[in-house]
Design an enzyme around this catalytic site. Structure first.
Site, PDB file in Angstrom:
ATOM      1  N   THR A 196      -4.257  13.591   5.253  1.00 19.42           N
ATOM      2  CA  THR A 196      -2.821  13.732   5.549  1.00 19.42           C
ATOM      3  C   THR A 196      -2.561  15.050   6.267  1.00 19.42           C
ATOM      4  O   THR A 196      -1.851  15.104   7.281  1.00 19.42           O
ATOM      5  CB  THR A 196      -1.990  13.625   4.264  1.00 19.42           C
ATOM      6  OG1 THR A 196      -2.392  12.453   3.556  1.00 19.42           O
ATOM      7  CG2 THR A 196      -0.510  13.534   4.570  1.00 19.42           C
ATOM      8  N   LYS A 252       0.866  -1.182   0.000  1.00 14.99           N
ATOM      9  CA  LYS A 252       0.000   0.000   0.000  1.00 14.99           C
ATOM     10  C   LYS A 252       0.895   1.221   0.000  1.00 14.99           C
ATOM     11  O   LYS A 252       1.812   1.333   0.809  1.00 14.99           O
ATOM     12  CB  LYS A 252      -0.871  -0.019   1.273  1.00 14.99           C
ATOM     13  CG  LYS A 252      -1.803   1.148   1.383  1.00 14.99           C
ATOM     14  CD  LYS A 252      -3.151   0.831   0.787  1.00 14.99           C
ATOM     15  CE  LYS A 252      -3.949   2.070   0.443  1.00 14.99           C
ATOM     16  NZ  LYS A 252      -3.591   2.732  -0.830  1.00 14.99           N
ATOM     17  N   LYS A 288       5.318   1.675  -3.206  1.00 16.33           N
ATOM     18  CA  LYS A 288       5.216   3.024  -3.771  1.00 16.33           C
ATOM     19  C   LYS A 288       5.448   2.914  -5.270  1.00 16.33           C
ATOM     20  O   LYS A 288       6.088   1.961  -5.742  1.00 16.33           O
ATOM     21  CB  LYS A 288       6.287   3.927  -3.144  1.00 16.33           C
ATOM     22  CG  LYS A 288       6.014   5.402  -3.301  1.00 16.33           C
ATOM     23  CD  LYS A 288       5.092   5.926  -2.208  1.00 16.33           C
ATOM     24  CE  LYS A 288       4.720   7.375  -2.451  1.00 16.33           C
ATOM     25  NZ  LYS A 288       3.957   7.951  -1.340  1.00 16.33           N
ATOM     26  N   SER A 290      -6.750   5.833   3.902  1.00 17.75           N
ATOM     27  CA  SER A 290      -6.855   4.932   2.750  1.00 17.75           C
ATOM     28  C   SER A 290      -7.251   3.528   3.216  1.00 17.75           C
ATOM     29  O   SER A 290      -8.067   2.854   2.581  1.00 17.75           O
ATOM     30  CB  SER A 290      -5.520   4.845   2.005  1.00 17.75           C
ATOM     31  OG  SER A 290      -5.377   5.915   1.101  1.00 17.75           O
ATOM     32  N   GLY A 338      -2.857   8.185  -4.279  1.00 14.61           N
ATOM     33  CA  GLY A 338      -2.215   9.361  -4.869  1.00 14.61           C
ATOM     34  C   GLY A 338      -0.959   9.759  -4.124  1.00 14.61           C
ATOM     35  O   GLY A 338      -0.633   9.234  -3.062  1.00 14.61           O
ATOM     36  N   ASP A 339      -0.237  10.675  -4.710  1.00 15.27           N
ATOM     37  CA  ASP A 339       0.921  11.325  -4.085  1.00 15.27           C
ATOM     38  C   ASP A 339       1.144  12.595  -4.912  1.00 15.27           C
ATOM     39  O   ASP A 339       0.192  13.073  -5.561  1.00 15.27           O
ATOM     40  CB  ASP A 339       2.157  10.393  -4.106  1.00 15.27           C
ATOM     41  CG  ASP A 339       3.303  10.914  -3.241  1.00 15.27           C
ATOM     42  OD1 ASP A 339       3.245  10.763  -2.013  1.00 15.27           O
ATOM     43  OD2 ASP A 339       4.272  11.489  -3.796  1.00 15.27           O
ATOM     44  N   LYS A 393       5.773   3.360   8.134  1.00 14.08           N
ATOM     45  CA  LYS A 393       4.629   4.241   8.362  1.00 14.08           C
ATOM     46  C   LYS A 393       3.346   3.429   8.460  1.00 14.08           C
ATOM     47  O   LYS A 393       2.542   3.601   9.378  1.00 14.08           O
ATOM     48  CB  LYS A 393       4.527   5.224   7.184  1.00 14.08           C
ATOM     49  CG  LYS A 393       3.357   6.170   7.262  1.00 14.08           C
ATOM     50  CD  LYS A 393       3.144   6.928   5.955  1.00 14.08           C
ATOM     51  CE  LYS A 393       4.426   7.601   5.499  1.00 14.08           C
ATOM     52  NZ  LYS A 393       4.189   8.538   4.377  1.00 14.08           N
ATOM     53  N   ASN A 422      -2.276  18.939  -1.918  1.00 18.05           N
ATOM     54  CA  ASN A 422      -3.241  18.261  -1.063  1.00 18.05           C
ATOM     55  C   ASN A 422      -2.861  18.330   0.417  1.00 18.05           C
ATOM     56  O   ASN A 422      -3.680  18.693   1.273  1.00 18.05           O
ATOM     57  CB  ASN A 422      -3.363  16.801  -1.543  1.00 18.05           C
ATOM     58  CG  ASN A 422      -4.242  15.995  -0.636  1.00 18.05           C
ATOM     59  OD1 ASN A 422      -3.763  15.238   0.193  1.00 18.05           O
ATOM     60  ND2 ASN A 422      -5.542  16.178  -0.739  1.00 18.05           N
ATOM     61  N   GLN A 482       7.400   3.943   3.658  1.00 26.51           N
ATOM     62  CA  GLN A 482       5.980   3.580   3.712  1.00 26.51           C
ATOM     63  C   GLN A 482       5.766   2.314   4.538  1.00 26.51           C
ATOM     64  O   GLN A 482       4.761   2.182   5.239  1.00 26.51           O
ATOM     65  CB  GLN A 482       5.481   3.363   2.277  1.00 26.51           C
ATOM     66  CG  GLN A 482       3.981   3.279   2.146  1.00 26.51           C
ATOM     67  CD  GLN A 482       3.327   4.646   2.051  1.00 26.51           C
ATOM     68  OE1 GLN A 482       3.798   5.507   1.322  1.00 26.51           O
ATOM     69  NE2 GLN A 482       2.263   4.853   2.787  1.00 26.51           N
TER      70      GLN A 482
HETATM   71  P1  NDP Z   1       0.600  17.622  -4.483  1.00 26.25           P
HETATM   72  O1  NDP Z   1       1.025  17.258  -5.846  1.00 26.25           O
HETATM   73  O2  NDP Z   1      -0.834  17.807  -4.185  1.00 26.25           O
HETATM   74  O3  NDP Z   1       1.355  18.944  -4.019  1.00 26.25           O
HETATM   75  C1  NDP Z   1       2.732  19.013  -3.957  1.00 26.25           C
HETATM   76  C2  NDP Z   1       3.128  20.416  -3.593  1.00 26.25           C
HETATM   77  O4  NDP Z   1       4.514  20.469  -3.333  1.00 26.25           O
HETATM   78  C3  NDP Z   1       2.860  21.409  -4.713  1.00 26.25           C
HETATM   79  O5  NDP Z   1       2.611  22.674  -4.183  1.00 26.25           O
HETATM   80  C4  NDP Z   1       4.193  21.372  -5.479  1.00 26.25           C
HETATM   81  O6  NDP Z   1       4.458  22.539  -6.245  1.00 26.25           O
HETATM   82  C5  NDP Z   1       5.183  21.246  -4.339  1.00 26.25           C
HETATM   83  N1  NDP Z   1       6.376  20.550  -4.819  1.00 26.25           N
HETATM   84  C6  NDP Z   1       6.443  19.270  -5.265  1.00 26.25           C
HETATM   85  N2  NDP Z   1       7.680  18.983  -5.666  1.00 26.25           N
HETATM   86  C7  NDP Z   1       8.399  20.097  -5.476  1.00 26.25           C
HETATM   87  C8  NDP Z   1       9.743  20.429  -5.693  1.00 26.25           C
HETATM   88  N3  NDP Z   1      10.606  19.536  -6.210  1.00 26.25           N
HETATM   89  N4  NDP Z   1      10.148  21.678  -5.362  1.00 26.25           N
HETATM   90  C9  NDP Z   1       9.285  22.575  -4.834  1.00 26.25           C
HETATM   91  N5  NDP Z   1       7.984  22.325  -4.621  1.00 26.25           N
HETATM   92  C10 NDP Z   1       7.563  21.103  -4.927  1.00 26.25           C
HETATM   93  O7  NDP Z   1       1.244  16.507  -3.520  1.00 26.25           O
HETATM   94  P2  NDP Z   1       0.848  16.131  -2.032  1.00 26.25           P
HETATM   95  O8  NDP Z   1       0.404  17.331  -1.295  1.00 26.25           O
HETATM   96  O9  NDP Z   1      -0.023  14.938  -2.091  1.00 26.25           O
HETATM   97  O10 NDP Z   1       2.260  15.631  -1.462  1.00 26.25           O
HETATM   98  C11 NDP Z   1       3.188  16.485  -0.800  1.00 26.25           C
HETATM   99  C12 NDP Z   1       4.133  15.662   0.046  1.00 26.25           C
HETATM  100  O11 NDP Z   1       3.376  14.912   1.012  1.00 26.25           O
HETATM  101  C13 NDP Z   1       4.953  14.610  -0.709  1.00 26.25           C
HETATM  102  O12 NDP Z   1       6.222  14.477  -0.086  1.00 26.25           O
HETATM  103  C14 NDP Z   1       4.161  13.331  -0.513  1.00 26.25           C
HETATM  104  O13 NDP Z   1       4.960  12.175  -0.659  1.00 26.25           O
HETATM  105  C15 NDP Z   1       3.702  13.529   0.927  1.00 26.25           C
HETATM  106  N6  NDP Z   1       2.551  12.739   1.339  1.00 26.25           N
HETATM  107  C16 NDP Z   1       1.359  12.819   0.666  1.00 26.25           C
HETATM  108  C17 NDP Z   1       0.282  12.091   1.088  1.00 26.25           C
HETATM  109  C18 NDP Z   1      -1.065  12.237   0.473  1.00 26.25           C
HETATM  110  O14 NDP Z   1      -2.028  11.661   1.024  1.00 26.25           O
HETATM  111  N7  NDP Z   1      -1.239  12.953  -0.609  1.00 26.25           N
HETATM  112  C19 NDP Z   1       0.400  11.135   2.205  1.00 26.25           C
HETATM  113  C20 NDP Z   1       1.657  11.191   2.894  1.00 26.25           C
HETATM  114  C21 NDP Z   1       2.687  11.952   2.430  1.00 26.25           C
HETATM  115  P3  NDP Z   1       4.317  22.474  -7.848  1.00 26.25           P
HETATM  116  O15 NDP Z   1       2.841  22.324  -8.087  1.00 26.25           O
HETATM  117  O16 NDP Z   1       4.873  23.770  -8.332  1.00 26.25           O
HETATM  118  O17 NDP Z   1       5.098  21.294  -8.298  1.00 26.25           O
END
Ligand code: NDP
Length: 453
Positions: free
Chosen positions: A213, A93, A129, A385, A168-169, A117, A244, A114
């Site tokens: 999250t 997962k 992943k 999830s 998603g991620d 976690k 997100n 993961q």
């Molecule tokens: P989203 O795609 O919804 O948002 C990601 C955000 O981070 C955007 O604002 C994006 O900006 C920014 N970002 C991504 N990569 C970079 C980078 N290289 N440099 C600068 N800004 C960056 O993703 P999530 O919110 O889902 O995920 C964010 C983090 O949380 C990740 O590390 C993910 O693994 C972790 N996570 C997510 C979960 C979930 O349920 N969604 C669960 C647990 C962890 P831009 O749009 O400009 O790229």
């Protein structure tokens, strides 16, 4: 860097030798091994039968070609990945990430994290992943759909509600999950709702999954603050990212009376000293898929609102008492940590996976800042999830309130188990060691029961 116990050094050397150039994977493994010296001193049985070596080696790694046709009729090729890391606790997962930076080392680090976690949630889910180096930014809906269909046309044979359940991620939200679920259903001729999570509410998704999250990280960070009789109320908070995780962290922090003054995306960061207008952020990011710089244009310059372009400053220069890095790995460096400490930061809750570098973590811990590592603090997403899978399996649908209450309870349990484990192993207040040890033991015990597999 911290120290790896002599008994575990050889394991780390072998991980480096076998996974050449995969810096993020090495970093994630190293952090866990640094914590495990205390465990093997107490429980030498965990050194038997190459148990730790097996935990560091993914059970299966799948890499595949993803061809798709863009709106100009050009054929594009991306690379798809799924790393099925560990199924001792349940079906693999973990999310799918679509971002140009994706490579096998990134997916492996995420899958490794993961595993622990998921174990910390106490729910029956293993670790995995996946993703692709596809960049959805600037692509039309039709292009994203064709990409997702091609991606699933290979991946589907490796999935199943009892085998592997992606979510998603970064770059993968409800739109992408919808396209992938549709293609899975078509290829298999099965309405197997439990094969993907983060689904839309009209076809088996769970209420509160989208928020989980960010809300979960807020609960976790609040629980850390409360160990020092503190709370969010009246505190200035900075949340990096604006996706997100960031958006729903901001929402929950605001509900507790925290003032979130900055958020970001890869183009830069926006500051609103009187507190961010979350409805406007949602409009820009969720509705228009725009950039945070638009906040300035829509709100008007001045009055404490400004935008700093990427490369011209760090969001961590903005003074705050609570920092919630929620964008991507290694976004918060040792230098950033020192700035935050100088500005009086009290707590850091990682919404993203491994957003703080090892130097930053060490600086926070030495300064007595309460530090919640991602593998514990952001576990609310995967936990919900698993609640979505429960609802799918029982053909049920829970209310938002019931799901959120369950999430809050799980996050409280994760906090407490990290806190108690840290105390038990002689490092009170060290949530990194607490999370690594508590997660490791939960994975190691079923693996011992299964024998050498
Ligand atoms: P989203 O795609 O919804 O948002 C990601 C955000 O981070 C955007 O604002 C994006 O900006 C920014 N970002 C991504 N990569 C970079 C980078 N290289 N440099 C600068 N800004 C960056 O993703 P999530 O919110 O889902 O995920 C964010 C983090 O949380 C990740 O590390 C993910 O693994 C972790 N996570 C997510 C979960 C979930 O349920 N969604 C669960 C647990 C962890 P831009 O749009 O400009 O790229």
């Amino acid at each position: 860097m911290g120290q790896i116990d002599d008994k575990l050094e050889g394991i780390f050397d072998e991980v480096i030798r076998r996974n050449t150039g995969e810096a993020e994977f090495h970093q994630a493994v190293r952090e866990v091994l640094e914590s495990l010296g205390r465990v093997v001193a107490k429980h030498p049985e965990y050194l038997d039968k190459a148990l730790i070596e097996r935990i560091c080696e993914p059970e299966r790694q799948i890499i595949f070609r993803v061809p798709w046709t863009d709106d100009n009729n050009q054929v594009n090729i991306n690379r798809g990945f799924r790393v099925q890391f560990n199924s001792a606790m349940g079906p693999y997962k973990g999310g799918l990430r679509f971002h140009p930076s994706v490579n096998v080392g990134i997916i492996k680090f995420l899958g490794f994290e993961q595993t622990f976690k998921n174990a910390l949630t106490g729910l029956p889910i293993g670790g995995g992943k996946g993703g692709s180096d596809f960049d959805p930014k600037g692509r039309s809906d039709a292009e994203v759909m064709r990409f997702c269909q091609s991606f699933m046309t290979e991946l589907y044979r490796h999935l199943g509600e009892y085998t592997d359940v992606p979510a998603g991620d970064i770059g993968v939200g409800a739109r992408e999950i919808g396209y992938m679920f549709g293609q899975y259903k078509r290829l298999t001729n099965r309405y197997e709702a439990g094969v993907l999570t983060g689904k839309g509410l009209f076809y088996g998704g769970s209420l509160a999954r989208k928020e989980a999250t960010g809300y979960g990280n807020t609960y976790f960070t609040r629980a850390m603050l409360q160990t020092g009789s503190e709370d969010f109320d009246g505190k200035t908070v900075v949340v990096s990212g604006s996706g997100n995780v960031a958006i729903y962290s901001i929402e929950k922090v605001q509900s507790y009376g925290g003032k979130v003054v900055a958020c970001s995306d890869s183009s830069g960061y926006v500051v609103d000293e009187s507190g961010l207008d979350l409805d406007l952020i949602k409009e820009i990011k969720e509705v228009r898929r725009g950039r945070v710089s638009e906040y300035l244009r829509l709100k008007g310059d001045g009055n404490g609102v400004y935008f700093v372009k990427a490369g011209e400053g760090s969001i961590w220069d903005v003074p705050c008492q609570v920092a919630m890095p929620s964008a991507t790995q290694n976004e918060l460096t040792g230098k950033d940590a020192k700035t935050l400490i100088r500005n009086g930061v009290q707590a850091v809750g990682e919404g993203a996976n491994m957003p703080s570098t090892p130097e930053a973590i060490r600086a926070f811990q030495q300064a007595g800042v309460k530090f919640g590592p991602g593998k514990a603090a952001n576990a609310g997403g995967v936990a919900t999830s698993a609640l979505e899978m429960q609802q799918n399996a029982s053909r049920d649908r829970w209310t938002f309130e019931k799901t959120e209450a369950k999430l809050a309870e799980i996050m409280r349990d994760i906090h407490d188990s990290c806190h108690e484990t840290a105390e038990e192993y002689g490092v009170p207040g060290d949530y990194v060691t607490g999370a690594n040890i508590a997660g490791f033991i939960r994975v190691a015990e079923p693996m011992r029961a299964f024998g050498v597999i």
